[in-house]
Design an enzyme around this catalytic site. Structure first.
Site, short mmCIF file in Angstrom:
data_model
loop_
_atom_site.label_atom_id
_atom_site.label_comp_id
_atom_site.label_asym_id
_atom_site.label_seq_id
_atom_site.Cartn_x
_atom_site.Cartn_y
_atom_site.Cartn_z
N THR A 189 56.99 -146.41 -13.19
CA THR A 189 56.86 -147.81 -13.59
C THR A 189 55.20 -148.13 -13.96
OG1 THR A 189 58.61 -148.72 -12.51
CG2 THR A 189 56.73 -150.38 -12.90
N HIS B 1 38.28 -146.15 -12.32
CA HIS B 1 37.13 -146.34 -11.18
C HIS B 1 35.72 -145.92 -11.41
CE1 HIS B 1 36.81 -142.50 -8.53
NE2 HIS B 1 38.00 -142.20 -9.29
N SER C 24 39.18 -142.51 -16.52
CA SER C 24 39.36 -142.73 -15.10
C SER C 24 39.09 -144.34 -15.25
CB SER C 24 38.63 -141.94 -14.33
OG SER C 24 38.78 -142.48 -12.74
N CYS D 9 35.20 -134.72 -4.53
CA CYS D 9 36.33 -133.82 -4.63
C CYS D 9 36.17 -132.49 -3.72
CB CYS D 9 36.87 -133.45 -6.02
SG CYS D 9 37.08 -134.99 -6.98
#
Length: 395
Positions: free
Chosen positions: A233, A195, A193, A319
């Site tokens: 993309t 971040h 990840s 989360c």
């Protein structure tokens, strides 16, 4: 740091040109703008690979570790579904891994959820006993997102290789913080990840081993970018940012570790010197220093959080922080429900200062003492009463 991290200014500097004048689509092969962006993405791929000892061709860019975990688990199980029907994970995994496993169960696959010991580590004997001839994948996160416990990844990788089972690890909390080499550790798939390592949000990566080759079924239809595994993309500025963050993390890992360890010790010593009945959740020996998950006896966790508005702490992962239920990770460790409700996760990172640690100690001590003064249970604890021995009656 285990929560989201600020973007390192050096990372932002690397990203800005790709938002302004070098704005080409990296998949456009007919003009300079596309070539520039493609070159930048490939350089970033090499930087991500270098952090974990992989080959650049084994790195797939995604939108984050949640997507990487989904591709790894669902992708492997779907591709090998004719011969393999079983997956193994732990009860303390990130919610996206557990939810992916539940989804697979609804599709007819079988999943074993391994328990953990009181220190948060898995029992390798139980893992070995759980592996079956039709087991396709074992998924165990390297560093736990709530309690910071570091699993014996190298031993798990060796065990999986011996049994010809793929080993996936959620490395979002580990990459750039502790040394990782996917070949030495025999990791076949790894989720990363941006971040969590001072890079931008919205970007992650999946490491996918080429030898012995791991095959996955794509989870999204489209233009076939990223070797057909992740269509869409690639966001050049985000990929460049993640690459720069990995490059900085690789170079400064030792310095960061020293800085963070000193601050963790200062925080723990400062709190335990002034407060009684403070319990560390998870192993202190096998732990990433940027995490300190503590329970304060006779203090309601939500009330403590409300009183610590100046400090960015949480009672679980972001989360699941909207839930008032006690952390499922702590419950898996066997932590009593009342103590699980009092837990606070402190995160320490590259940019955390001594002044911030001292302020966090001051505020936490003040708030815990204030809440304990209002608690009749704390008076009983101070008098030496074992609260578990009391038979409570309802009126």
């Amino acid at each position: 740091m285990q929560a989201t991290s600020p973007v390192d200014p050096r990372v932002l500097d690397a990203m800005i040109p790709y938002y302004l004048h070098q704005f080409g689509n990296p998949h456009s092969r007919t003009h300079l703008y596309g070539w520039e962006s493609d070159e930048a993405v490939e350089k970033a791929r090499e930087q991500v690979a270098a952090l974990i000892g992989a080959d650049a061709k084994e790195i797939i860019f995604t939108s984050g570790a949640t997507e990487s975990n989904n591709i790894a688990l669902k992708g492997v199980m779907h591709f090998y579904r004719e011969k393999k029907k079983h997956a193994i994970t732990t009860q303390t995994e990130h919610k996206c891994v557990l939810d992916s496993c539940r989804h697979l169960q609804q599709e007819g696959f079988e999943v074993t959820y391994l328990p953990v010991k009181k220190d948060g580590l898995i029992d390798l004997g139980e893992l070995k006993a759980a592996i079956r001839p039709d087991t396709a994948i074992v998924s165990v996160m390297t560093v736990n997102n709530e309690i910071g416990v570091v699993q014996p990844v190298e031993e798990i990788g060796k065990l999986c290789r011996e049994h010809k089972v793929f080993f996936h690890t959620d490395g979002a909390q580990a990459a750039g913080k502790i040394p990782i080499n996917v070949n030495d550790m025999k990791i076949d798939l790894m989720s990363l990840s941006g971040h969590k390592i001072y890079g931008p949000k919205g970007v992650g990566a999946l490491y996918l081993r080429r030898r012995p080759r791991v095959r996955v079924e794509a989870q999204m239809s489209g233009g076939g970018q990223e070797r057909g595994i992740r269509s869409g993309t690639v966001a050049t500025p985000l990929a460049v940012g993640m690459g720069a963050a990995c490059d900085i993390a690789l170079k400064e890992m030792a310095y960061d570790e020293e800085h963070i360890k000193a601050l963790q010790k200062r925080l723990y010593d400062g709190l335990t010197a002034k407060l009684q009945a403070v319990v560390v959740n998870g192993s202190m020996e096998h732990r990433y220093a940027g995490n300190l998950n503590l329970s304060f006896a006779c203090v309601e966790g939500e009330s403590l959080l409300m009183g610590l508005k100046e400090v960015a702490v949480s009672s679980g992962s972001a989360c699941t922080s909207a839930s008032l239920e006690p952390s499922y990770v702590l419950r898996a460790l066997g932590v009593d429900e009342d103590m699980a409700h009092t837990s606070i996760r402190f995160g320490i990172g590259r940019f955390t200062t001594v002044e911030e640690i001292d302020r966090a100690i001051e505020l936490t001590v003040t708030q815990v003492e204030k809440l304990r003064e209002m608690s009749p249970l704390w008076e009983m604890v101070k008098d030496g009463v074992d609260l578990k021995s009391i038979q409570w009656t309802q009126h």
